[in-house]
Enzyme design. Sequence first.
Site, PDB file in Angstrom:
ATOM      1  N   HIS A  25     -37.569 -27.126  25.867  1.00 49.28           N
ATOM      2  CA  HIS A  25     -37.994 -26.896  27.250  1.00 49.28           C
ATOM      3  C   HIS A  25     -38.591 -28.148  27.894  1.00 49.28           C
ATOM      4  CE1 HIS A  25     -36.923 -22.773  26.811  1.00 49.28           C
ATOM      5  NE2 HIS A  25     -37.896 -22.496  25.969  1.00 49.28           N
ATOM      6  N   ASP A  73     -31.061 -19.707  24.573  1.00 45.86           N
ATOM      7  CA  ASP A  73     -32.415 -19.160  24.514  1.00 45.86           C
ATOM      8  C   ASP A  73     -32.441 -17.636  24.507  1.00 45.86           C
ATOM      9  OD1 ASP A  73     -35.142 -18.852  24.496  1.00 45.86           O
ATOM     10  OD2 ASP A  73     -35.545 -20.181  26.166  1.00 45.86           O
TER      11      ASP A  73
END
Length: 430
Positions: free
Chosen positions: A268, A319
Site C-alpha cells: 500500500h 487484495d
Amino acid sequence: MSSFVVEADWTWTGAALEAGVRVAVAADGRIAAVGAIEREPDVRLSGKALLPGFVNAHSHAFQRGLRGAGELFPEGAGSFWTWREAMYALVEHLDDDAFREVTLRAFRDMRRAGITTVGEFHYLHHSPRGEDFAFDDLMLDVAREAGIRLVLLQAYYRTGGIDRPLAGGQLRFRTDSPESYVAQLDRLAGRLDPSTQSLGIVAHSLRAAEPAEVALLYAEARRRRLPFHMHVEEQRQEIDDCRRRWEDPPMAVILRACGGAEGFTAVHCTHTRSRDMTRFLAAGGTVCLCPTTEANLGDGIADVPAMLAAGAVPCLGTDSNSRISMLEEARWLEYGQRLRGERRGVVVDETGALAPRLLAAATERGAAALGVAAGRLEAGRWADFALVDLAHPSLAGWTPETLLPALFLGADEGAIAASCVGGRWSEPPA
C-alpha cells in the site's frame, strides 16, 4: 508431464510482441528455450498471443466472500474501519467448508483472469474449533486443487491494534510469539508441493506486531532467503497511532527496527512520506499497490511518481478480491495517477511507452517480490503463461503495435483465453 513446444501468433519477448517465436517447455514444467526453435510446435495457438502469466503479489482470498457486502452506508460515508467490521463478521461465519469454497472460488477466478501465481497474505489461521492453524493446511490444499502457483505469505498477528489485545474475529488470526510462528512455518515447509508452492514471512502491520517483533521476523526471512511482506501506511489513522506510540510514522519505525529493506515488500504505502520512500527503495525495498482495493476502501492514492523517480516500478495485487483482474489493477495503477496529477502517461518507461511497464508491474515485478522464477518468458523460469484471445470483441481493430495498450486499457479478463502453470493448461488451448 511430457515436454512440448508451443507457438502463438504473437509472443511477448520482453521488449515487443513478435511473430514466429516458439517456447519449449521441459518435462519439469520450466521453460527450456525461447526463440527460433527448430522443433515443430506440438501446440499451435492460432489467433492467440502468449504473455507471461500474471503475478498477483497480494491477496486475501477469503475476502472474496465480501463481494457486494459492506456497500450500504445508512449512517453516511463509511471508511476502511467500517469495512473492517464487515470483514470481521465474515470471519466469524467461515467454517472449514465455507473457507474452502470461497478460497477455491477466488483462486479459480484468478486462473480464468490469467493469474498464474498468487502471493496469499494469509492471516485467517484458525478454524472455529480453536487455535489449530487448520486454515493454513486448507490454503495449501485449495491452491493445489485450483492449480495455481502459491506463495503462502504466512502472517504474524499478535495484537489487535497498537498496544491493544486481540478481540472478536481477530482471535482467529492469533500468533502467540515469534517462536511459535517459526515452529508453524517449519511445519508448513514440510507440506509444500515444491513445484508450485513456497513460503514467505509476514508481519501483518504495526497494528499486529511491535517493531522488535518485525525486526525478528525480517531477520528470519533474510536468514531463510524468503520474501518478507508487510502492510505499511495504508490508512492515516494507522500513521497517527504510530506517531503517538513511537514518535515516527510506520515506515520510519520499520526502517529503524530492521536496518534494511532487501527482500522487503511494503504493501500500500498510500501515505508514505517521500523521504521515507526514498530510503526504503534505496535500501532494496519493493512496493506492492492494490489500486482497486485502495479505491474501494477509500485509502487514497499512493505517490507512484516518487517511486518511479527512485527507479522502482511497483508490483500489483488484488487484495480484497472485490474484483479479480490484473488488467484492471494495472489500468488503475496508471489512471489513479492521472487523476492525482492531472496528466496522462505517468507509469511509462524511458521511451514513453506505457503498456510494457504495466505488463512488468503485473508480471515480473510481482515474481521478484515473491521470490518466484516466473514473470518472464525465458529459459529456466516456470512455464507460466497467459493466453490472449485476439478475436475478443474488446480487442477489435488491434495491430501488433496497439495490442498491448488495447489489452491493458480497453479489455478485461474476458480476453484471456486460458492460463498455464508449470506447463499445465487451465483448459486445453485451441
